[in-house]
Motif scaffolding. Structure first.
Motif, PDB file in Angstrom:
ATOM      1  N   ASN A  24       0.845  -1.185   0.000  1.00 36.60           N
ATOM      2  CA  ASN A  24       0.000   0.000   0.000  1.00 36.60           C
ATOM      3  C   ASN A  24       0.881   1.236   0.000  1.00 36.60           C
ATOM      4  O   ASN A  24       1.978   1.229   0.548  1.00 36.60           O
ATOM      5  CB  ASN A  24      -0.907   0.023   1.231  1.00 36.60           C
ATOM      6  CG  ASN A  24      -2.012  -0.994   1.138  1.00 36.60           C
ATOM      7  OD1 ASN A  24      -1.831  -2.149   1.525  1.00 36.60           O
ATOM      8  ND2 ASN A  24      -3.139  -0.592   0.588  1.00 36.60           N
ATOM      9  N   TYR A  25       0.396   2.289  -0.612  1.00 39.63           N
ATOM     10  CA  TYR A  25       1.176   3.509  -0.661  1.00 39.63           C
ATOM     11  C   TYR A  25       0.303   4.689  -0.291  1.00 39.63           C
ATOM     12  O   TYR A  25      -0.930   4.624  -0.374  1.00 39.63           O
ATOM     13  CB  TYR A  25       1.786   3.696  -2.061  1.00 39.63           C
ATOM     14  CG  TYR A  25       0.764   3.884  -3.144  1.00 39.63           C
ATOM     15  CD1 TYR A  25       0.166   2.783  -3.753  1.00 39.63           C
ATOM     16  CD2 TYR A  25       0.366   5.154  -3.545  1.00 39.63           C
ATOM     17  CE1 TYR A  25      -0.784   2.952  -4.733  1.00 39.63           C
ATOM     18  CE2 TYR A  25      -0.592   5.334  -4.515  1.00 39.63           C
ATOM     19  CZ  TYR A  25      -1.159   4.225  -5.110  1.00 39.63           C
ATOM     20  OH  TYR A  25      -2.125   4.397  -6.077  1.00 39.63           O
ATOM     21  N   ALA A  65       0.457  -8.609 -10.591  1.00 37.62           N
ATOM     22  CA  ALA A  65       0.072  -7.660  -9.549  1.00 37.62           C
ATOM     23  C   ALA A  65      -1.140  -6.887 -10.040  1.00 37.62           C
ATOM     24  O   ALA A  65      -1.313  -6.665 -11.238  1.00 37.62           O
ATOM     25  CB  ALA A  65       1.217  -6.716  -9.218  1.00 37.62           C
ATOM     26  N   GLU A  66      -1.953  -6.474  -9.108  1.00 37.93           N
ATOM     27  CA  GLU A  66      -3.160  -5.721  -9.429  1.00 37.93           C
ATOM     28  C   GLU A  66      -3.126  -4.368  -8.758  1.00 37.93           C
ATOM     29  O   GLU A  66      -2.968  -4.282  -7.530  1.00 37.93           O
ATOM     30  CB  GLU A  66      -4.414  -6.488  -9.007  1.00 37.93           C
ATOM     31  CG  GLU A  66      -5.693  -5.779  -9.442  1.00 37.93           C
ATOM     32  CD  GLU A  66      -6.948  -6.567  -9.151  1.00 37.93           C
ATOM     33  OE1 GLU A  66      -6.854  -7.585  -8.414  1.00 37.93           O
ATOM     34  OE2 GLU A  66      -8.018  -6.173  -9.667  1.00 37.93           O
ATOM     35  N   PHE A  67      -3.294  -3.334  -9.564  1.00 37.06           N
ATOM     36  CA  PHE A  67      -3.362  -1.966  -9.068  1.00 37.06           C
ATOM     37  C   PHE A  67      -4.818  -1.661  -8.758  1.00 37.06           C
ATOM     38  O   PHE A  67      -5.682  -1.720  -9.641  1.00 37.06           O
ATOM     39  CB  PHE A  67      -2.816  -1.007 -10.122  1.00 37.06           C
ATOM     40  CG  PHE A  67      -3.026   0.452  -9.813  1.00 37.06           C
ATOM     41  CD1 PHE A  67      -3.564   1.310 -10.766  1.00 37.06           C
ATOM     42  CD2 PHE A  67      -2.667   0.979  -8.589  1.00 37.06           C
ATOM     43  CE1 PHE A  67      -3.739   2.651 -10.501  1.00 37.06           C
ATOM     44  CE2 PHE A  67      -2.835   2.327  -8.310  1.00 37.06           C
ATOM     45  CZ  PHE A  67      -3.383   3.166  -9.268  1.00 37.06           C
ATOM     46  N   ILE A  68      -5.109  -1.352  -7.506  1.00 44.06           N
ATOM     47  CA  ILE A  68      -6.444  -0.936  -7.112  1.00 44.06           C
ATOM     48  C   ILE A  68      -6.322   0.482  -6.606  1.00 44.06           C
ATOM     49  O   ILE A  68      -5.891   0.724  -5.459  1.00 44.06           O
ATOM     50  CB  ILE A  68      -7.051  -1.869  -6.045  1.00 44.06           C
ATOM     51  CG1 ILE A  68      -7.075  -3.304  -6.572  1.00 44.06           C
ATOM     52  CG2 ILE A  68      -8.465  -1.413  -5.693  1.00 44.06           C
ATOM     53  CD1 ILE A  68      -7.644  -4.326  -5.579  1.00 44.06           C
ATOM     54  N   LYS A  69      -6.715   1.417  -7.468  1.00 36.99           N
ATOM     55  CA  LYS A  69      -6.490   2.836  -7.163  1.00 36.99           C
ATOM     56  C   LYS A  69      -7.230   3.273  -5.906  1.00 36.99           C
ATOM     57  O   LYS A  69      -6.698   4.017  -5.086  1.00 36.99           O
ATOM     58  CB  LYS A  69      -6.916   3.689  -8.365  1.00 36.99           C
ATOM     59  CG  LYS A  69      -6.547   5.148  -8.246  1.00 36.99           C
ATOM     60  CD  LYS A  69      -6.867   5.889  -9.537  1.00 36.99           C
ATOM     61  CE  LYS A  69      -6.458   7.348  -9.429  1.00 36.99           C
ATOM     62  NZ  LYS A  69      -6.749   8.083 -10.676  1.00 36.99           N
ATOM     63  N   SER A  70      -8.464   2.782  -5.761  1.00 35.87           N
ATOM     64  CA  SER A  70      -9.280   3.214  -4.624  1.00 35.87           C
ATOM     65  C   SER A  70      -8.704   2.742  -3.290  1.00 35.87           C
ATOM     66  O   SER A  70      -8.977   3.330  -2.245  1.00 35.87           O
ATOM     67  CB  SER A  70     -10.707   2.681  -4.774  1.00 35.87           C
ATOM     68  OG  SER A  70     -10.694   1.269  -4.810  1.00 35.87           O
ATOM     69  N   PHE A  74      -1.159  -2.311  -4.490  1.00 28.23           N
ATOM     70  CA  PHE A  74      -0.522  -2.941  -5.652  1.00 28.23           C
ATOM     71  C   PHE A  74       0.034  -4.273  -5.164  1.00 28.23           C
ATOM     72  O   PHE A  74       1.233  -4.456  -5.027  1.00 28.23           O
ATOM     73  CB  PHE A  74       0.578  -2.040  -6.211  1.00 28.23           C
ATOM     74  CG  PHE A  74       1.136  -2.486  -7.542  1.00 28.23           C
ATOM     75  CD1 PHE A  74       2.503  -2.680  -7.717  1.00 28.23           C
ATOM     76  CD2 PHE A  74       0.310  -2.678  -8.641  1.00 28.23           C
ATOM     77  CE1 PHE A  74       3.037  -3.063  -8.948  1.00 28.23           C
ATOM     78  CE2 PHE A  74       0.821  -3.068  -9.875  1.00 28.23           C
ATOM     79  CZ  PHE A  74       2.188  -3.259 -10.026  1.00 28.23           C
ATOM     80  N   ASN A  75      -0.858  -5.212  -4.909  1.00 31.71           N
ATOM     81  CA  ASN A  75      -0.465  -6.490  -4.316  1.00 31.71           C
ATOM     82  C   ASN A  75       0.121  -7.432  -5.357  1.00 31.71           C
ATOM     83  O   ASN A  75      -0.358  -7.519  -6.495  1.00 31.71           O
ATOM     84  CB  ASN A  75      -1.663  -7.142  -3.632  1.00 31.71           C
ATOM     85  CG  ASN A  75      -2.111  -6.384  -2.391  1.00 31.71           C
ATOM     86  OD1 ASN A  75      -1.468  -5.402  -1.994  1.00 31.71           O
ATOM     87  ND2 ASN A  75      -3.203  -6.826  -1.806  1.00 31.71           N
ATOM     88  N   LEU A  76       1.117  -8.159  -4.938  1.00 30.17           N
ATOM     89  CA  LEU A  76       1.802  -9.121  -5.805  1.00 30.17           C
ATOM     90  C   LEU A  76       1.224 -10.503  -5.565  1.00 30.17           C
ATOM     91  O   LEU A  76       0.998 -10.895  -4.412  1.00 30.17           O
ATOM     92  CB  LEU A  76       3.301  -9.128  -5.492  1.00 30.17           C
ATOM     93  CG  LEU A  76       4.177 -10.067  -6.315  1.00 30.17           C
ATOM     94  CD1 LEU A  76       4.316  -9.549  -7.749  1.00 30.17           C
ATOM     95  CD2 LEU A  76       5.552 -10.208  -5.668  1.00 30.17           C
TER      96      LEU A  76
END
Lengths: 112, 112
Positions: A24-25, A65-70, A74-76
């Motif tokens: 998470n960022y 990996a999937e980017f979930i903006k909400s 960005f989990n691997l």
């Protein structure tokens, strides 16, 4: 300032188990996202990256990996790990001013 | 020190000038790495030190780039006759031999 969190410090799995490492960022603007791997005794290699487009990114060695903006995540993932996947995994985020931040890393140990 | 320290954090220079970037690794870390992060790109490996010697200089992009490490501790990366394409974030990382990398915050170099 932006930061990157990798919640799992050490993950231990048996071969063929499925893997998901969290990242998470905190940064409100446009970001580029990376996962790097550091095999024992080696320096970093790029696994995959996301700049734009399809939020599901395929990388090398069966990783994705999937980017979930909400969720600012960005989990691997990898469906079935191998002993050779034993390594340290780093998530990295680059903001639009080229400021690059790494997570603290997650150590993955895969038992044969 | 508590972490990897890099200085300066930002450097703006004119084309043709020389610059020196400094990295102070974590005390006791024998391995030290320099990487470069260009805008929109992933990490580019530059050079690796083990103690004061550099067994892998393969990533240095040209002979304008050099690096040294003294006393097994502080390292300086020198870029001579800077060019605009040298503009990037220069990241330093250190580790115990064969162990996990710890990253500095980087030096953002801008060549005008």
């Amino acid at each position: 300032a932006q930061s990157v969190s990798q919640h799992n410090h050490h993950v231990i799995l048996s071969e063929a188990a499925s893997l998901e490492l969290g990242c998470n960022y905190s940064y409100g603007g446009t970001v580029n996202l990376f996962w790097y791997v550091q095999y024992p005794g080696q320096h970093l290699q790029l696994l995959l990256k996301y700049f734009s487009g399809d939020p599901l990114v395929k990388g090398i060695k069966g990783f994705e990996a999937e980017f979930i903006k909400s969720k600012f995540s960005f989990n691997l993932r990898k469906p079935s790990v191998q002993w050779s996947d034993t390594a340290e995994y780093f998530c990295a985020v680059v903001s639009n001013n080229n400021d690059m931040r790494f997570g603290a890393g997650t150590r993955l140990t895969v038992k044969p | 020190g508590a972490g990897v320290s890099q200085s300066p954090s930002n450097k703006v220079t004119e084309k043709g000038k020389d610059v020196e970037l400094r990295c102070d690794p974590i005390s006791g870390h024998t391995a030290l790495y320099w990487y470069r992060q260009s805008l929109g790109q992933g990490l580019e490996f530059l050079i690796y030190f083990q103690g004061n010697s550099a067994p892998d200089k393969s990533g240095l992009p040209s002979d304008r780039f050099s690096a040294e490490r003294t006393g097994g501790s502080v390292s300086t990366l020198t870029i001579q006759r800077t060019q605009q394409e040298d503009s990037a974030v220069y990241l330093c990382a250190s580790s115990l031999q064969g162990e996990k990398l710890f990253f500095g915050s980087g030096t953002q170099l801008s060549v005008l």
